[in-house]
Design a protein around this motif. Sequence first.
Motif, PDB file in Angstrom:
ATOM      1  N   ALA A 170      22.845 107.606  33.596  1.00  0.00           N
ATOM      2  CA  ALA A 170      23.962 108.424  33.482  1.00  0.00           C
ATOM      3  C   ALA A 170      24.524 108.355  32.090  1.00  0.00           C
ATOM      4  CB  ALA A 170      24.933 108.299  34.606  1.00  0.00           C
ATOM      5  N   ARG A 171      25.217 109.366  31.643  1.00  0.00           N
ATOM      6  CA  ARG A 171      25.889 109.470  30.388  1.00  0.00           C
ATOM      7  C   ARG A 171      27.104 108.521  30.626  1.00  0.00           C
ATOM      8  NH1 ARG A 171      28.456 114.026  29.439  1.00  0.00           N
ATOM      9  NH2 ARG A 171      27.956 114.797  31.531  1.00  0.00           N
ATOM     10  N   MET A 172      27.531 107.790  29.503  1.00  0.00           N
ATOM     11  CA  MET A 172      28.845 106.939  29.679  1.00  0.00           C
ATOM     12  C   MET A 172      29.778 107.985  29.444  1.00  0.00           C
ATOM     13  SD  MET A 172      29.668 104.027  29.983  1.00  0.00           S
ATOM     14  CE  MET A 172      31.617 103.717  30.149  1.00  0.00           C
ATOM     15  N   SER A 231      38.868 108.143  34.602  1.00  0.00           N
ATOM     16  CA  SER A 231      37.990 108.979  34.370  1.00  0.00           C
ATOM     17  C   SER A 231      38.338 110.395  34.062  1.00  0.00           C
ATOM     18  CB  SER A 231      36.888 108.918  35.501  1.00  0.00           C
ATOM     19  OG  SER A 231      37.372 109.707  36.716  1.00  0.00           O
ATOM     20  N   GLY A 232      39.446 110.565  34.306  1.00  0.00           N
ATOM     21  CA  GLY A 232      40.119 112.029  34.007  1.00  0.00           C
ATOM     22  C   GLY A 232      39.516 112.924  35.019  1.00  0.00           C
ATOM     23  N   LEU A 288      29.877 108.171  38.373  1.00  0.00           N
ATOM     24  CA  LEU A 288      29.150 106.889  39.250  1.00  0.00           C
ATOM     25  C   LEU A 288      30.004 105.736  38.549  1.00  0.00           C
ATOM     26  CD1 LEU A 288      25.326 107.163  38.918  1.00  0.00           C
ATOM     27  CD2 LEU A 288      26.825 107.474  40.823  1.00  0.00           C
ATOM     28  N   ALA A 289      30.578 104.945  39.510  1.00  0.00           N
ATOM     29  CA  ALA A 289      31.511 103.673  38.939  1.00  0.00           C
ATOM     30  C   ALA A 289      31.103 102.514  39.827  1.00  0.00           C
ATOM     31  CB  ALA A 289      32.822 104.003  39.660  1.00  0.00           C
ATOM     32  N   LEU A 305      27.726 111.154  35.193  1.00  0.00           N
ATOM     33  CA  LEU A 305      28.496 110.526  34.241  1.00  0.00           C
ATOM     34  C   LEU A 305      28.753 109.025  34.720  1.00  0.00           C
ATOM     35  CD1 LEU A 305      29.714 111.514  31.739  1.00  0.00           C
ATOM     36  CD2 LEU A 305      32.046 111.822  33.072  1.00  0.00           C
ATOM     37  N   TYR A 306      28.713 107.885  33.928  1.00  0.00           N
ATOM     38  CA  TYR A 306      29.143 106.777  34.590  1.00  0.00           C
ATOM     39  C   TYR A 306      30.236 106.208  33.980  1.00  0.00           C
ATOM     40  CZ  TYR A 306      26.686 103.138  31.665  1.00  0.00           C
ATOM     41  OH  TYR A 306      26.211 102.648  30.714  1.00  0.00           O
ATOM     42  N   VAL A 307      30.955 105.679  34.761  1.00  0.00           N
ATOM     43  CA  VAL A 307      32.431 105.177  34.025  1.00  0.00           C
ATOM     44  C   VAL A 307      32.381 103.655  33.997  1.00  0.00           C
ATOM     45  CG1 VAL A 307      33.882 107.281  34.523  1.00  0.00           C
ATOM     46  CG2 VAL A 307      33.595 105.145  36.205  1.00  0.00           C
ATOM     47  N   GLY A 308      31.318 103.205  34.311  1.00  0.00           N
ATOM     48  CA  GLY A 308      31.101 101.506  34.433  1.00  0.00           C
ATOM     49  C   GLY A 308      32.171 101.211  35.470  1.00  0.00           C
ATOM     50  N   ASN A 309      33.192 100.111  35.231  1.00  0.00           N
ATOM     51  CA  ASN A 309      34.002  99.761  36.065  1.00  0.00           C
ATOM     52  C   ASN A 309      35.208 100.676  36.115  1.00  0.00           C
ATOM     53  OD1 ASN A 309      36.289  98.245  37.225  1.00  0.00           O
ATOM     54  ND2 ASN A 309      35.393  96.116  36.474  1.00  0.00           N
TER      55      ASN A 309
END
Lengths: 651, 651
Positions: free
Chosen positions: A116-118, A377-378, A553-554, A581-585
């Motif tokens: 996933a894109r960061m 993440s908006g 994804l988080a 999209l992934y947002v990490g934590n």
Amino acid sequence: MNGDNDKENYQITFMPSGRQVEVESGISVIKAARLAGVHINASCGGSGVCGKCRVILESGTLTGGKSEKLTDGEYEEGYRQACIATIESNATLRITAESELGTGAMSAEVPIRHQARMHVFNIEDLKEAGVFMPPTEKRVLHLSEPTHEDNMADAGRIIQGLKNEYNERGFKTHLPVLKRMRSALRQKDFVVTVTLSRPVSKNGKTHIVNIQPGDVSHRSYGLAFDIGTTTVYGSLVDRQTGKLLARKADYNGQISYGEDVISRIVYAEKPKGLQLMHELVINTINSLIDKLLKGNDIERDEITSITLSGNTAMTHLLLGLEPHNIRRTPYVPVSTFFPPIRARDIDLDLPLRAVALVYPSISSYVGGDIIAGVMGSGMYTTEAVTLYIDIGTNAEIVIGNREWLVCAACSAGPAFEGGGITHGMRAAAGAIEDFSLNPATYEPMNITLNNKPPIGICGSGLLVIVATLFEYGIIDRQGKFNRDLDTPRIREGRSGYEYVLTWEKEAGGDSDIVINEVDIENFIRAKAAIYAGCKTLVEGVGLQITDLEQIILAGAFGSYIDLDSAMTVGLLPEVDPARVLYVGNGSLLGSWMSEMSNHIRRDVVEVVKNMTSFELSEVTDFKDQYIASLFLPHTDVSLFPETYARLKKSK
Amino acid sequence: MNGDNDKENYQITFMPSGRQVEVESGISVIKAARLAGVHINASCGGSGVCGKCRVILESGTLTGGKSEKLTDGEYEEGYRQACIATIESNATLRITAESELGTGAMSAEVPIRHQARMHVFNIEDLKEAGVFMPPTEKRVLHLSEPTHEDNMADAGRIIQGLKNEYNERGFKTHLPVLKRMRSALRQKDFVVTVTLSRPVSKNGKTHIVNIQPGDVSHRSYGLAFDIGTTTVYGSLVDRQTGKLLARKADYNGQISYGEDVISRIVYAEKPKGLQLMHELVINTINSLIDKLLKGNDIERDEITSITLSGNTAMTHLLLGLEPHNIRRTPYVPVSTFFPPIRARDIDLDLPLRAVALVYPSISSYVGGDIIAGVMGSGMYTTEAVTLYIDIGTNAEIVIGNREWLVCAACSAGPAFEGGGITHGMRAAAGAIEDFSLNPATYEPMNITLNNKPPIGICGSGLLVIVATLFEYGIIDRQGKFNRDLDTPRIREGRSGYEYVLTWEKEAGGDSDIVINEVDIENFIRAKAAIYAGCKTLVEGVGLQITDLEQIILAGAFGSYIDLDSAMTVGLLPEVDPARVLYVGNGSLLGSWMSEMSNHIRRDVVEVVKNMTSFELSEVTDFKDQYIASLFLPHTDVSLFPETYARLKKSK
């Protein structure tokens, strides 16, 4: 999340297939091979002990790549151990016979492995969007000394200075600030820096939250924390640049009283248990604050606020609120909104002036960590219909966009965190996190965290392993092994058939590392719960999976997820990977954003008020969906057309 | 201040003059005589040891009145010692020869001894005036238990209840309230009493400051404190009735580090000195709180706020603010406004939820005690041009009305508190507090506090003594004794001529108690400073003394002041005594009012902002006025026409 990435990229060519891949300097050859879709037998997880992963360096430079498994002569000839050699230039590498994949996979086509894109944000974007509201600002005042004609109080002098020099007016101030005012003014000849904390609402007043001698207007810091049940993450934020100056993590000190939320609540119900649970997590936070500050030469006194987010139970324990009814039907938390709190009131080792902001939650099961992710993440400002998924023991799912938001929680079980898996483990050193397989020989390529000999399988590894076994037909749609395969790696064990990832002699522990049919069953249950949750929620709001325009994804698991594997096994709905999209934590991201700009604090109340909670457990549809999802990828393969097509082709 | 006065009044007739006076039951005969303008020789201050004050009971009943100085036979005959006999009915008393005044004063006309009227307020008046804004209100909620269909958080349930049952909305709440919410709700089947703290400003929000199980809506209490340099006064206020449930006082614990403000500041400048000064006054307050609560069966937990007022230095020490520049030119306090403070932040032993409100001050020399008096007495709402005077070591003066207010401070010296007076003392047991004189024999009638043998002279006694000596021509306008009087009571001492109030054998100490010319000089300086301060301020705002429509006296001294004496010596401007009001401890009154109604808190900011400070020390006029006031009553006797006329008549 790392904005300071200045590593160089190099072109690596793998022979004989000729597959090329561009990778960052410093990664291991084995990881580069994985990215290129090139299999190298590597049982020991990259620790160099099995010596199977030898490659020949035909051009370019590698660092390392030699253990006792390689003679000096072999090294001279160009042999390198792929798992302990790292990329330092463009290079051409030849896969030796023993580690080479069977002929069937010799195409030069590099398979796309979708990550996933960061999600990246920066202050400039916020400013451009007109939503940047710095929560604090510093003002330098050059004041005149009191005289007989002008002997107003120190506080009055400062307020007058703010009016005269900056046209600022209407303040609230605080005792700790008054206490240091006289000395601060007189320390640098009536030059002081005043920290103003901006109101969130229009009618609010600006608070004077600090006064420091001299001009220190360039130093402005905040703290952002994610209070996880397992791990607490803390960040130091530079409010002027928006950058994370540092990020530290440690196990939540409560962990020795139980790994899951319920056991923590049970403990908190004992006499003095709540106080202990509170102290343990606070100790963890305080020790992280120490590390964050010391490592960055920032005084504790310079911190004026901290934002924290966590699930509902963690938030209750953090604040010392009685969590009893969170685990009891009908699952009532004490509060879902939390007022701004003085950091000292929850025993945080911060100045008396410092404020702690705690993310609100939705219910006992959708907590502040999720809200933080939705805010950070908006998602709550986007037009696109978005599915936000945070995967842990519980998977929390939010669907919606800037017009509407609906959330749900489902229990995935602990499989993705290593629970219920024979050799499952958390993502720690020695965990198999990535994997490939030689479909001709069934030999594995195990990639472990920190290049340690394998000691177990973490969530992301488990996903790739199951997907790979399924894709090569080694397990069937129900997760059962094909019992006709002629390899010692597939055998009957105590829990049904199993595949040996690593033999004992190459492992970090004292047994073979395997994945067996019970493990796969547990994995399938977990992925089925998440998929069923998503599908039930999507359909519950009157949409179809195909209507999803974006997936966010988080969570630690979400961050490292291999999208192709996730869609192959039916963990995630099959959508265009470019839309993921992934947002990490996400929880930490939300806290960080809250330290950066007041628009988050302004908007979060409305977001939470308007978010609808969807109770999956009360919908019969969920149970049906769950049962239908207990296949790889799903009972209804039409939901996974791409996977189905690929599987058909490979057969 | 005492609204619970249910004592009966009796008619007392003194023979042979026939003077009649109405007095409260329980007062001593000697005090009744003083009120009637009847002199009874009484050297020993009412302790019964001199035996000179014998009267004959002709009708009615007295309690007591017999010591060893009276034989049983004499008692049978009706003799009583006036100082130890108390009024219990209507009575006729005959003054015996030895205690009788000379023939000159044998008229039956009872002289008017003007005491200022006591300022009384009650909630009903405030309600009628439309200014009653209760700072807290209690709301009982009868909530339903959570169910699956209605499982909102406890906090949400309470907020919904407030909306549904009381149409209340828009709250802020606090962590300590959230902490007890779950248990409170479940303790009495979801019946709780919520304490709402009302905002002062229109835009402000109501705060939920307490939650208690069951219905306890009838219990609502607050604390009001005056932090004096010498004495700390504390009151327990019933917010539902507006009544003072209790009032306790104790010496300010700082007193052992210096009697005056300056020595406290000096101490606070030492290392850890500020912390010690802070702790000492807090200990005093905490011990008073203990006494107030215990004596009234009120739980500490029931207190949600405390208001405190004191002079600027005391306020700084109370809050732990550095007082250094209060005593250094140009006399700059840290702040004149103080935000609402959490009571715990200044170490008050009150619930974490409790708020401490501290009265703002004007400058280093006009403090929160004065503002409290101006607010509590309602001076700031009156149309009448009013002079407010608080007399202590420093006299603070405020002039104005609801349109404008100007304040000033002048140093009166410690004479009124017993300082610089040979036998001066504070108003404590054994202090001569009232006095009359037989102009024929020069024998005194000393009235002491608590009927103890005299040990000294307190401020109110000093005033009456000087006025009496002056009125009878025993001292002249400069305070010098007439040296031609033939009595052993007037003699030359070490500090000029002196008058012996009590001989050693009748005194509580081991010497004669005297007032000498140096004492009188010091008294005159003190009264001159106050009068000059008043006159300079009145003229400084463009008015004349005759424009004053009202005088409000505050402070312990002000409360007991004999108006005739004060005008005779030129301490107070000569105005119609009916226009003089006393408020007792104005500082405590202001704190009490602030605990009662938010209109005080709403208005005080504007009052303080609009109050002009007048620097007497910088006006040459003040020095001239002061020098002109160093006479009895004044150089310019036309300022005291009534006194002048009386003096002329008596000569």
